[in-house]
Motif scaffolding. Structure first.
Motif, short mmCIF file in Angstrom:
data_model
loop_
_atom_site.label_atom_id
_atom_site.label_comp_id
_atom_site.label_asym_id
_atom_site.label_seq_id
_atom_site.Cartn_x
_atom_site.Cartn_y
_atom_site.Cartn_z
N VAL A 73 0.67 -1.26 -0.07
CA VAL A 73 0.03 -0.06 -0.09
C VAL A 73 0.90 1.36 -0.01
N ALA A 74 2.04 1.29 0.72
CA ALA A 74 2.77 2.33 0.84
C ALA A 74 3.31 2.46 -0.72
N HIS A 75 3.71 1.68 -1.50
CA HIS A 75 4.25 1.65 -2.47
C HIS A 75 3.55 2.25 -3.48
N ASN A 76 2.38 1.73 -3.40
CA ASN A 76 1.09 2.25 -4.36
C ASN A 76 1.03 3.84 -4.10
N LEU A 77 0.94 4.19 -2.56
CA LEU A 77 0.84 5.64 -2.43
C LEU A 77 2.10 6.50 -3.05
N MET A 78 3.24 5.88 -2.96
CA MET A 78 4.55 6.63 -3.52
C MET A 78 4.34 6.64 -5.09
N HIS A 79 3.80 5.39 -5.73
CA HIS A 79 3.73 5.43 -7.03
C HIS A 79 2.75 6.55 -7.66
N LEU A 80 1.79 6.63 -6.60
CA LEU A 80 0.71 7.69 -7.12
C LEU A 80 1.16 9.08 -7.09
N ILE A 81 1.82 9.40 -6.17
CA ILE A 81 2.45 10.70 -5.84
C ILE A 81 3.38 10.94 -7.29
N ALA A 82 4.04 10.18 -7.36
CA ALA A 82 5.22 10.24 -8.27
C ALA A 82 4.47 10.45 -9.89
N GLU A 83 3.57 9.64 -10.02
CA GLU A 83 2.71 9.35 -11.35
C GLU A 83 1.48 10.18 -11.49
N GLY A 84 0.86 10.44 -10.37
CA GLY A 84 -0.50 11.14 -10.52
C GLY A 84 -1.42 10.71 -11.70
N PHE A 85 -2.37 9.76 -11.16
CA PHE A 85 -2.70 8.90 -12.41
C PHE A 85 -3.58 9.59 -13.31
N GLY A 86 -3.26 9.14 -14.79
CA GLY A 86 -4.11 9.43 -15.64
C GLY A 86 -4.38 10.77 -16.02
N GLU A 87 -3.64 11.87 -15.41
CA GLU A 87 -3.81 13.13 -15.75
C GLU A 87 -2.54 13.91 -16.43
N ASP A 88 -2.96 14.29 -17.41
CA ASP A 88 -1.82 15.19 -18.40
C ASP A 88 -1.84 16.55 -17.66
N ASP A 89 -2.65 17.00 -17.02
CA ASP A 89 -2.76 18.31 -16.54
C ASP A 89 -1.37 18.49 -15.65
N ASP A 90 -0.43 19.32 -16.20
CA ASP A 90 0.69 19.20 -15.23
C ASP A 90 0.68 20.17 -14.00
N THR A 91 -0.34 21.24 -14.02
CA THR A 91 -0.29 22.01 -12.94
C THR A 91 -1.09 21.14 -11.74
N LEU A 114 5.80 8.01 14.70
CA LEU A 114 4.99 7.59 13.28
C LEU A 114 5.56 6.40 12.97
N PRO A 115 4.71 5.42 12.32
CA PRO A 115 4.95 4.08 11.87
C PRO A 115 5.98 4.18 11.09
N SER A 116 7.04 3.10 11.11
CA SER A 116 8.06 3.10 9.84
C SER A 116 7.63 3.44 8.34
N VAL A 117 6.52 2.57 8.07
CA VAL A 117 6.20 2.37 6.72
C VAL A 117 5.93 4.00 6.21
N PHE A 118 5.20 4.58 7.24
CA PHE A 118 4.76 5.94 6.77
C PHE A 118 5.90 6.84 6.58
N LEU A 119 6.95 6.91 7.65
CA LEU A 119 8.24 7.56 7.42
C LEU A 119 8.89 7.48 6.19
N GLN A 120 8.75 6.09 5.94
CA GLN A 120 9.60 5.83 4.61
C GLN A 120 9.06 6.50 3.24
N VAL A 121 7.68 6.59 3.37
CA VAL A 121 6.88 7.22 2.45
C VAL A 121 7.17 8.81 2.38
#
Lengths: 975, 143
Positions: free
Chosen positions: A443-461, A483-490
């Motif tokens: 779940v943490a990895h998913n979250l990081m991925h989401l922040i990095a990629e911002g799903f399906g939106e081409d809008d840069d702003t 804070l929990p370790s996983v969260f800190l990693q994120v």
């Protein structure tokens, strides 16, 4: 018959119980019990103990055991007691062993023999006692020892024995289904037993069997329906009534069976509609048991092929449950709502306020059930409210088991229905903050991925906005304690990647925060590793932008501390960081391009840029590389690699010569020098970390060679290549993974790239930005608002959207209810008449004789009435000729077949079945008139029962006088 | 299916414990302790059902005695609640106006009656009369 004070028990025993009862503390109680244990140990070995005394000792042992003390010293005496000839002792013996021993106890072997003998006893009470023990003590291995006898007992003349035999077989089936699989026909036959108790008991094993394999019992639908009908029509003896309801427990069991049989089977379901409808109408909803039956009806209705009329009745019942003051009923109502909501989503709406009430109830059981319901009805329009509530509740509870459960539900819903990325990130932050340790790392990895990629939106702003809001929120949270370790990693990862991206925060501010984290969680190496890597990224970013980097003093100390760390991984990272800082801006830009975390990096697995080097090395006399697959066992297979070890041909056996191997300059030796050479050109990697430096070096050139735009390292490739196969120790492999992390900045340690697509897809499809409801009801009170947001309000419009949102089942418009209701009333009487009602008429016509006193005749009435009815009414049209099935049913008894055939010509299958059974139990083999056969049964039964009744005067006071109850039944018998 | 039946008083003293699934002794004590804790302080207005590990406990209080049944998560809660009541009615008939003391002094009889009512974890006989009848038949042998 109050036997208070215990007749036949010695004063000693009574004193024991009394003193225990009066014990003021646990210690005192223990003292008394220990004293008692000593006494019993002494007494039990005395010779010549009178039997009555012995029995009492055994009961005292049971008592000790019940109080939680060990009485194993006396088990053997209990076992011995089962050998005794008198029922009086035997039964106590059996009772004690069933309480003392588990099925795998060593002493069981001594009992099996006795059980075998007792099962053959002439005294049915002894047989019953033995069967009780069979149910508890016989395990899978000993089933064959008693099985034939138990099966034989199915035909015993005493109903109590038949019943217990059925239960024993039921138990066998649970323990080892194969042992009784050939006995299905016996169960079917017992279903038609004369005694309702036996019939009721038979439903237990049948329920299990049907649960396992529905299809082979479809032919019984008719029988079950007809039995249920008769039960509901009060044809069972009055003694089976419970709170004025006819045999409710049997009804419930039958409804369970019907639910299984009718699931996904339209034809079978249609046969049930009428009887279930009847029960809905007849059940008294003022008593608990009536409600239990109604609830079971709702379960049945929601499981079988849907019928609008029944669904409406079910909805009424649910409404009544939810409106009730009783928490128990509300609970059932919520549960039933959850079942029905799949079939008719619109009913939830009527009960929104009730559901909200339950959600806010202080009773945890009710609350959790409600969350279950909400989970089922979540859609994109109400996900925010529901997940919010769930998280609030999650925060408030301590039970880790349930917390994990609810967290996974939150995450699941959020991933599936999130209306916006922003919301998703915030929700996840809350989840991580409060239950980070319970969340799956993916779940943490998913979250990081989401922040990095911002799903399906081409809008840069939008995109940058998302990131900077994430950074904002993390900087806010980062100071919070524990804070929990996983969260800190994120957090570290996001700050490293995007902390300075929007220019809002200075590099020194972010690095300061990161150092704080590394310091505060100095026990957590993973967090420190993430923090150092983040520092490196920030510095690299600064350098690439041409700004001078001034390293904060605390940062400097951190790096120094880590470069002397015990963890090689941390050391590696610290040295890398130092190395990067020492480089010039251009190189840094190349090796750590900013915002490249989501860029695909390609890997050429052949590593062509190394070719020169390899050739040179070979010229100098190095051994050529041998691919792993071509290596033979003796040369390199054992090179520290476990996998290789297993691959050694079996003929080798143990390899005692393993110590020689380090001399062999095989693979790992060929690569390292090469890569060191190449890496030296780019980064001065300090000697001590040379093994790991290699990996970093190898991947670094690949990105610097071709620049960030064209060269794409494929992450999964990297890991395969540099992970396990070539590097043996696990620490090396993790650091390999970690160093990729540094280079390309995207992979969290264990390849999360594979998990993400699912979410992104889910989000895109379910994304639904509009939420009119909340605005619409702002005027109304708090609760209504909540209700509206949960249930999508009451406006038609909203419902439409909600239907489109997720429920694909054909839903009836609510307006239809009003129109349908009268129509139903019209329809009801028309549908009524089919066979069973005709049977009633049949009874009436035959009825001539006055009531009798024998209560068991009622049972026969249950069965024979049908028969009579059918013979008088043989003009009834036979529709579904299921005859052959019914016949096969009784195929094993010739007489039955004959009689069955006799009736067959004129009656439909239900009647056949019932008549078949009655004939199976009578001895009238001639196949003569029905009345005679009934009379025989009656004669053979009557006196027996009378005897039995006379045996115990105590019981008689409870005897029934059935004459007033159901006169028709008795008229039938003689008619 | 019923996993176990417990009769406990308010102090948590076990008055009767019958297990239909094999459990170690230590596990039994733990279960008895946990169930008592779950049940004893619940608000009487609350549901009579509590989640217990992967099962649920249906309990009912009669004066100072708690009758608890542990059943599968899919079972009909209300039916089992009534099943407890039926058992109490049976005891009440047998002991005529049953009280805790009856059960304390005659626990072995309670076990025997229970065996006529529930067997192998399922309701075996739901007729009050038949239950008592089956048990009472053996009284002449006992007295």
């Amino acid at each position: 018959m109050g036997s208070q004070g215990g007749i036949g028990q010695s004063k000693e025993f009574l004193d024991l119980v009394k003193s225990i009862g009066e014990a003021r503390s646990k210690a005192e109680e223990d003292r008394i019990v220990l004293g008692e244990i000593e006494t019993l140990k002494r007494r039990l070995v005395e010779p010549g103990i009178p039997k009555r005394k012995m029995k009492e000792y055994i009961i005292r042992l049971v008592y000790i055991e019940m109080l939680g003390h060990d009485a194993s010293f006396g088990y053997i005496h209990a076992v011995k007691m089962t050998h005794d000839d008198s029922l009086f002792l035997k039964r106590t013996g059996y009772l004690a062993v069933t309480l003392f021993l588990n099925e795998d106890h060593d002493l069981i072997i001594l009992i099996v023999n006795t059980i075998q003998k007792d099962l053959k006893s002439d005294n049915f009470l002894i047989v019953c006692a033995a069967l009780n023990a069979v149910c508890k003590l016989i395990n899978e291995e000993t089933i064959p020892a008693v099985l034939p006898q138990v099966v034989e007992l199915l035909g015993h003349q005493k109903e109590a024995v038949r019943k217990k035999a059925i239960m024993a077989l039921h138990r066998f089936h649970q323990k080892s289904p194969s042992s009784v699989s050939h006995l299905v026909s016996n169960f079917r036959k017992r279903l038609c037993d004369n005694d309702p108790g036996v019939m009721g008991a038979t439903l237990c094993p049948l329920l299990d069997l049907i649960n396992r394999d529905v299809s082979s019992f479809k032919d019984l639908v008719v029988s079950f329906v007809s039995i249920l009908k008769q039960v509901a029509e009060h044809r069972l003896p009055k003694t089976y009534d419970y709170h004025q309801l006819p045999a409710p427990f049997i009804q419930i069991r039958l409804l369970k069976i019907l639910a299984l049989l009718g699931s996904g089977d339209k034809q079978a379901s249609e046969q049930m509609y009428m009887v279930v409808g009847d029960i809905f109408r007849k059940c008294d909803s003022s008593s608990n048991i009536g409600n239990a039956v109604l609830y079971q009806c709702v379960c049945c209705v929601s499981s079988i092929h849907p019928n609008p009329k029944l669904l409406e009745s079910a909805a009424d019942v649910i409404a009544r449950f939810l409106k009730s003051d009783s928490h128990n009923l509300k609970y059932l109502g919520i549960d039933a709502l959850g079942r029905l909501i799949k079939l008719s989503p619109e009913i939830a709406e009527q009960h929104q306020l009730a559901v909200i009430d339950c959600l806010e109830d202080p009773d945890d059981t009710l609350k959790r059930k409600t969350f279950e319901l909400l989970h089922k009805m979540t859609k994109s329009s109400n996900v925010e409210v529901i997940v919010d509530r769930m998280i609030d509740y999650m925060i408030s509870i301590n039970d880790n088991h349930y917390k994990t459960d609810i967290v996974s539900r939150c995450v699941e819903l959020a991933e599936q229905f999130a209306p916006s990325n922003q919301w998703f990130i915030q929700t996840m932050n809350r989840v991580f903050e409060h239950a980070g340790d319970l969340v799956n790392i993916k779940v943490a990895h998913n979250l990081m991925h989401l922040i990095a990629e911002g799903f399906g939106e081409d809008d840069d702003t939008e995109y940058t906005h998302l990131r900077s809001s994430a950074v904002d929120s993390y900087l806010r949270i980062i100071g919070a304690p524990k804070l929990p370790s996983v969260f800190l990693q994120v957090i570290c990862w996001v700050l490293g990647e995007y902390g300075t991206a929007d220019g809002k925060y200075s590099a020194s501010y972010i690095t300061g925060k990161l150092c704080d984290v590394a310091e505060a969680y100095s026990n957590d190496e993973t967090v420190k590793a993430y923090a150092v890597t983040a520092l490196m990224k920030i510095y690299a970013c600064e350098m690439a932008a041409g700004r001078t980097v001034d390293i904060l003093p605390e940062c400097q100390t951190l790096i120094e501390e880590l470069s002397a760390s015990h963890s090689t991984d941390l050391q590696q990272r610290a040295y890398e960081l130092q190395a990067v800082i020492a480089l010039d801006a251009q190189t840094v830009e190349n090796i750590l391009p900013s915002d490249a975390s989501s860029k695909e990096i390609e890997i050429d697995k052949n590593l062509p840029f190394l070719n020169d080097h390899v050739e040179r090395a070979i010229e100098k006399g190095a051994q050529p590389y041998i691919p792993e697959s071509e290596r033979s066992g003796f040369s390199s297979a054992s090179y520290l690699n476990r996998q290789d070890l297993y691959e050694v041909p079996p003929s080798h056996g143990l390899r005692f010569e393993a110590y020689e191997l380090p001399k062999q300059p095989s693979v790992p030796l060929t690569t390292p020098p090469v890569s060191i050479g190449s890496s030296n050109e780019l980064i001065p990697v300090p000697e001590p970390t040379y093994n790991r430096g290699t990996q970093a070096a190898v991947s670094l050139p690949s990105s610097s060679n071709a620049g960030p735009a064209e060269v794409k390292l494929r992450l999964d490739g990297v890991q395969k290549r540099w992970g396990r196969p070539t590097y043996s120790s696990s620490s090396a492999s993790t650091s390999a993974a970690a160093s990729q992390d540094t280079v390309n900045g995207v992979t969290p340690p264990d390849g999360a790239t594979t998990v993400t697509p699912a979410i992104s897809k889910g989000r895109e499809t379910t994304y639904e930005p509009t939420r009119k409801t909340q605005q619409a009801v702002e005027i109304s009170p708090e609760k209504q608002k909540l209700a509206a947001s949960l249930f999508g309000g009451s406006s038609k419009q909203e419902r439409k959207s909600s239907l489109g949102g997720g429920h694909k089942t054909a839903a009836k418009p609510t307006g239809g209810h009003a129109v349908e209701a009268p129509a139903k009333k019209m329809a009801a009487p028309v549908q009524q008449p089919p066979p069973p009602d005709l049977l009633d008429l049949g009874e009436m016509t035959v009825a001539t004789t006055g009531p009798l006193i024998d209560p068991f005749k009622q049972l026969e009435g249950l069965l024979d009435s049908v028969e009579l009815a059918s013979s008088t009414k043989n003009h009834v049209d036979v529709s579904a000729a299921k005859g052959p099935d019914a016949m096969a049913f009784y195929g094993d008894s010739a007489t039955t077949v004959e009689q069955g055939g006799h009736h067959f010509s004129s009656i439909d299958d239900v009647d056949n079945l019932m008549s078949g059974l009655s004939s199976a139990t009578t001895d009238a083999s001639s196949g003569g008139g029905i009345p005679t056969s009934q009379l025989t049964t009656q004669n053979s039964k009557g006196p027996n029962l009378k005897d039995a009744l006379q045996k115990d005067a105590l019981v008689r006071q409870m005897g029934v006088n059935p004459s007033s109850q159901n006169p028709n039944l008795f008229k039938d018998l003689l008619g | 299916m019923i996993r176990f039946i417990l009769l406990q008083n308010r102090q948590g003293k076990t008055r009767l414990a019958k297990y239909y699934v094999p459990l170690e002794d230590s596990e039994k004590h733990k279960v008895e302790y946990e169930v008592h804790r779950l049940v004893v302080n619940r608000d009487p207005k609350f549901t009579n059902f509590v989640e217990f590990r992967t099962h649920k406990v249906i309990y009912r209080r009669y004066a100072g005695l708690f009758f608890s049944l542990c059943v599968d998560i899919t079972d009909n809660e209300l039916a089992y609640l009534e099943c407890i009541h039926l058992f109490v009615e049976i005891l009440d008939h047998f002991f005529s106006n049953v009280c805790e003391l009856d059960l304390v002094f005659n626990f072995h009889k309670v076990y025997l009656i229970l065996d006529e009512f529930i067997l192998a974890g399922e309701l075996q006989e739901t007729s009050k009369r038949v239950c008592i009848f089956s048990y009472a038949l053996t009284i002449p042998y006992i007295l």
